[in-house]
Design an enzyme around this catalytic site. Structure first.
Site, mmCIF file in Angstrom:
data_model
loop_
_atom_site.group_PDB
_atom_site.id
_atom_site.type_symbol
_atom_site.label_atom_id
_atom_site.label_comp_id
_atom_site.label_asym_id
_atom_site.label_seq_id
_atom_site.Cartn_x
_atom_site.Cartn_y
_atom_site.Cartn_z
ATOM 1 N N ASP A 1 93.473 119.717 71.318
ATOM 2 C CA ASP A 1 92.707 118.470 71.214
ATOM 3 C C ASP A 1 93.602 117.416 70.574
ATOM 4 O OD1 ASP A 1 90.509 116.585 71.085
ATOM 5 O OD2 ASP A 1 89.149 118.293 71.022
ATOM 6 N N GLY B 1 97.501 117.290 71.466
ATOM 7 C CA GLY B 1 97.967 116.718 72.715
ATOM 8 C C GLY B 1 96.890 115.907 73.398
ATOM 9 N N HIS C 1 82.042 116.185 82.788
ATOM 10 C CA HIS C 1 80.903 115.305 83.065
ATOM 11 C C HIS C 1 81.054 113.917 82.429
ATOM 12 C CE1 HIS C 1 78.093 115.979 79.336
ATOM 13 N NE2 HIS C 1 79.358 115.945 78.981
#
Length: 336
Positions: free
Chosen positions: A201, A226, A246
């Site tokens: 993350d 990252g 989503h």
């Protein structure tokens, strides 16, 4: 078919939904569900505890009780219902964060501009506020905290369901792409002691101790900072994208999936964890969630066929769709 009073009621509920949202927000801020945990109370008793106006509180509780949130008895006392349990602090699957997020002015203001989105396709939130939703969160840390709380409340239910529904036992290395504070990896590593996790993350996210440290699992996890929009760590057996796709338009989703495809070890899998849009006219929460996505971000909820098309465009094949005990499914992708 002739219109009836029941049709009028449906239209009224939809048109006046902002008042129901405001009522939910009011009782949440006053801690009404928490105050009823010890037993039923009148609006007067609750108002005394919460420093509220008794009659106004009664009128709010009365309408919520008509919707199954709380229940009023013959003595005008209000009781918790199963639905009201979701408004309790720290309760099972608490939805306090979701209620707060949905009733904050920036979100509600964006909803008023949905006609613009329908006419132009431009995201209503970006049209109203001049920046994309996630950029707005970074510029307004208090709202970002509300968003994180809301997402955590959803993820808590997802994490256990996903870990129990899918066999991670054959994997030696599992990457949770955009994995936040590591809630999913906690559940996976608890069930599968031979698995090693990778929390991937943003730097400011992976640098937090999060749930992995609290669960004593830090030694089995590599924290890698990252940007999932440019690359993901290479050589893993499973890449998990839980409630990631989503949020984004199709082209962005394909790019993310392509990064996973390039990084996959031989025989690896990509697991997309998201809600699945049901067909037909059935009333379903995923359809309401899709309306939220239409308003706030460039993403959408998708059908199985739409996910399959994303996989195909990224060089993947949709191998199977695995249900879970929660509202999400696991779409398993393999190299095409």
């Amino acid at each position: 078919m002739e219109p009836t009073h029941s049709h009028v009621g449906v239209i009224m509920d939809l048109a006046w939904g902002c008042f129901y949202a405001g009522a939910l927000n009011a009782v949440m801020q006053l801690g009404i569900a928490d105050r009823l945990a010890t037993g039923p109370k009148t609006a007067e008793e609750l108002a005394s505890e919460a420093s509220a106006h008794p009659l106004s509180l009664y009128r709010v509780l009365r309408v919520l009780a008509s919707k199954g949130i709380f229940a009023e008895d013959a003595e005008r006392r209000f009781h918790l219902t199963p639905a009201a349990q979701h408004l309790r602090t720290g309760g099972p699957f608490s939805m306090q964060g979701m209620v707060q997020l949905g009733t904050l002015p920036p979100t509600m203001e964006a909803a008023l501009h949905l006609p613009h989105t329908v006419k132009t396709g431009q995201c209503a939130f970006e049209y109203r506020h001049g920046v994309a939703f996630f950029e707005y969160l970074s510029q307004h840390p208090p709202l970002g905290e509300v968003f994180d709380k809301a997402m955590a409340s959803v993820s808590d239910a997802d994490n256990r369901a996903v870990a129990e529904a899918y066999d991670f036992g054959a994997a030696s290395r599992v990457v949770d792409v955009g994995g936040g504070l590591g809630g999913l990896l906690v559940e996976v590593l608890r069930i599968y002691p031979s698995v090693r996790g990778v929390l991937y993350d943003r730097p400011e996210v992976v640098g937090q101790p999060g749930r992995l440290a609290a669960a004593g699992l830090d030694e089995r996890v590599d924290r890698i900072a990252g940007d999932l929009f440019t690359s993901v760590p290479e050589g893993a057996d499973i890449y998990v994208l839980k409630r990631i796709l989503h949020d984004w338009a199709d082209d962005t989703c394909v790019a993310i999936l392509k990064h996973c495809r390039r990084a996959m070890a031989a025989g690896a899998r990509v697991l997309v964890v998201d809600a699945l849009m049901p067909p037909g006219n059935t009333d379903h929460p995923t359809k309401a969630l899709d309306l939220c996505m239409l308003t706030v971000v460039p993403g959408r909820e998708r059908t199985e066929a739409e996910f399959e098309a994303l996989f195909r465009a990224a060089g993947l094949k949709l191998a199977r769709v695995i249900p879970t005990a929660d509202s999400v499914v696991i779409l398993e992708g393999i190299a095409a």
